[in-house]
Design a protein around this motif. Structure first.
Motif, PDB file in Angstrom:
ATOM      1  N   ARG A 222       0.847  -1.208   0.000  1.00 54.79           N
ATOM      2  CA  ARG A 222       0.000   0.000   0.000  1.00 54.79           C
ATOM      3  C   ARG A 222       0.870   1.241   0.000  1.00 54.79           C
ATOM      4  N   ARG A 223       1.837   1.268   0.931  1.00 57.56           N
ATOM      5  CA  ARG A 223       2.700   2.456   1.048  1.00 57.56           C
ATOM      6  C   ARG A 223       3.565   2.615  -0.202  1.00 57.56           C
ATOM      7  N   THR A 224       4.022   1.487  -0.740  1.00 64.81           N
ATOM      8  CA  THR A 224       4.850   1.529  -1.958  1.00 64.81           C
ATOM      9  C   THR A 224       4.053   2.103  -3.122  1.00 64.81           C
ATOM     10  N   VAL A 225       2.808   1.626  -3.281  1.00 59.78           N
ATOM     11  CA  VAL A 225       1.985   2.056  -4.420  1.00 59.78           C
ATOM     12  C   VAL A 225       1.575   3.527  -4.268  1.00 59.78           C
ATOM     13  N   ILE A 226       1.391   3.973  -3.038  1.00 59.45           N
ATOM     14  CA  ILE A 226       1.090   5.399  -2.825  1.00 59.45           C
ATOM     15  C   ILE A 226       2.259   6.242  -3.359  1.00 59.45           C
ATOM     16  N   VAL A 261      -0.414  -5.392  -7.555  1.00 56.41           N
ATOM     17  CA  VAL A 261      -1.500  -4.437  -7.837  1.00 56.41           C
ATOM     18  C   VAL A 261      -2.507  -5.209  -8.688  1.00 56.41           C
ATOM     19  N   THR A 262      -3.672  -5.500  -8.116  1.00 58.13           N
ATOM     20  CA  THR A 262      -4.677  -6.310  -8.812  1.00 58.13           C
ATOM     21  C   THR A 262      -5.906  -5.463  -9.135  1.00 58.13           C
ATOM     22  N   ASP A 284       4.243  -0.050 -13.086  1.00 59.14           N
ATOM     23  CA  ASP A 284       5.289   0.568 -12.255  1.00 59.14           C
ATOM     24  C   ASP A 284       5.690  -0.360 -11.105  1.00 59.14           C
ATOM     25  N   TYR A 285       4.687  -1.011 -10.508  1.00 59.21           N
ATOM     26  CA  TYR A 285       4.994  -1.911  -9.382  1.00 59.21           C
ATOM     27  C   TYR A 285       5.831  -3.080  -9.879  1.00 59.21           C
ATOM     28  N   ASP A 286       5.439  -3.621 -11.016  1.00 59.59           N
ATOM     29  CA  ASP A 286       6.181  -4.746 -11.576  1.00 59.59           C
ATOM     30  C   ASP A 286       7.626  -4.347 -11.872  1.00 59.59           C
ATOM     31  N   ALA A 287       7.810  -3.151 -12.419  1.00 52.85           N
ATOM     32  CA  ALA A 287       9.164  -2.693 -12.746  1.00 52.85           C
ATOM     33  C   ALA A 287       9.984  -2.504 -11.460  1.00 52.85           C
ATOM     34  N   ALA A 296      17.700  -1.108  -6.976  1.00 54.50           N
ATOM     35  CA  ALA A 296      16.610  -1.386  -6.051  1.00 54.50           C
ATOM     36  C   ALA A 296      16.944  -0.862  -4.655  1.00 54.50           C
ATOM     37  N   GLN A 297      18.170  -1.055  -4.247  1.00 54.05           N
ATOM     38  CA  GLN A 297      18.588  -0.580  -2.928  1.00 54.05           C
ATOM     39  C   GLN A 297      18.340   0.926  -2.803  1.00 54.05           C
ATOM     40  N   ALA A 298      18.716   1.640  -3.858  1.00 56.54           N
ATOM     41  CA  ALA A 298      18.532   3.096  -3.853  1.00 56.54           C
ATOM     42  C   ALA A 298      17.036   3.439  -3.817  1.00 56.54           C
TER      43      ALA A 298
END
Ligand code: PLP
Length: 300
Positions: A222-226, A261-262, A284-287, A296-298
């Motif tokens: 949730r927080r990531t997608v926001i 994200v469904t 975007d989530y998939d990427a 990814a770390q960054a």
């Protein structure tokens, strides 16, 4: 349906400090965790050999245990190392990780002051196919009769086993009626979440609305997608959402470690048309989850 039971597989499970053969990872029937739900867990995804948001999941596991008034006898760093050891032993590149901590058997009653705390970590292959076209059809959700409890009724912010009793009942009923999942309202009758994922709506104002997570899990996804939505310039509105307001939503989607994200096509009598905004976030989530480790770390 032919299923390979989870207790009868090849491999190793990390159990109280070391990897042991998968089939030997057992606990006694008189375990407090089983009888009184004194158990907390995590659900994590491995993409390209890397656990997405690994540290956040381990920190949440520690926090969930503290909420249930027990302390996991392994530090966050030790659990991180144990997860990596398990994933390496299982040779997983795309999969799922399930850490679980529970109270043992020393006392068998409501009080469990002297019970040993156990921790196990299992990981298994769970290939993640990215097929946006199939996803964009949208899933169907029933409306559950069970409500998410109030924050003074249950430890609503912990990922605790006991909270899933009503989720399983809700999902079973929905599946029997031909739905994929169920949407749960909260103790006030407001929109809360699905049985294992958070919910978002694109409203007619073009903004993305999502319930304030004041009585359910504020998911890591949730927080990531926001953040992803904000990066695309979308406005996020976190607020109390009444179920009848779903009539004003054009798009709807769920977020969660398993759900990613469904897109959602229907909730009860309300229908939505998964569109460009949802598609953008699915992509975007998939990427993000598949990003090369250094980048990814960054990004995390
Ligand atoms: C009840 C519930 N809500 C929300 C979520 C989403 O949380 P996350 O994105 O951290 O996986 C989950 C999944 O863990 C869940 O079980």
């Amino acid at each position: 349906m032919s299923l390979i039971p989870f207790d009868d597989r090849e491999g190793s499970i990390w159990f109280d400090g070391a990897l042991i053969p998968w089939r030997d990872a057992k606990l006694h029937v008189l375990s407090h965790g089983l009888h009184y739900a004194s158990s907390v867990f995590e659900g994590e995804r491995v993409y390209n050999g890397r656990v997405f948001k690994s540290l956040e999941h381990t920190q949440r596991l520690h926090k969930s245990a503290a909420t249930l008034d027990f302390e996991i006898p392994y530090s966050v760093a030790e659990i991180e190392a144990a997860k990596h050891e398990t994933i390496a032993a299982m040779g997983i590149s795309d999969g799922y990780v399930r850490p679980v901590a529970w109270r043992g058997s020393e006392m068998m009653g409501v009080s469990a002051q002297h019970n040993t705390i156990h921790l196990a970590i299992a990981a298994w292959e769970w290939p993640s196919y990215f097929d946006p076209e199939a996803k964009m059809k949208g899933i169907k959700l029933a409306l559950s009769k069970w409500r998410r409890p109030a924050p003074d009724t249950a430890p609503v912010h912990a990922k605790a086993a006991g909270l899933y009793m009503i989720c399983t009942m809700s999902k079973h009923k929905a599946e029997k009626e031909g739905f994929h999942d169920a949407l749960m309202l909260d103790y006030r009758g407001l929109v809360a979440e699905a049985t294992g994922a958070n919910v978002f709506f694109v409203m007619k104002d073009g903004k993305i609305h999502t319930p304030t997570p004041d009585c359910f899990l504020d998911g890591i996804t949730r927080r990531t997608v926001i953040e992803l939505a904000k990066a695309r310039g979308h406005e996020i509105v976190e607020r109390q959402i009444r179920p009848e307001e779903m009539a004003d939503a054009t798009e709807c989607f769920l977020t969660g470690t398993a759900a990613e994200v469904t897109p959602v096509g229907q909730i009860g009598d309300y229908s939505f048309t998964p569109g460009e905004l949802t598609r953008g976030l699915v992509e975007d989530y998939d990427a993000l989850v598949r990003m090369a480790p250094a980048n990814a770390q960054a990004a995390e």
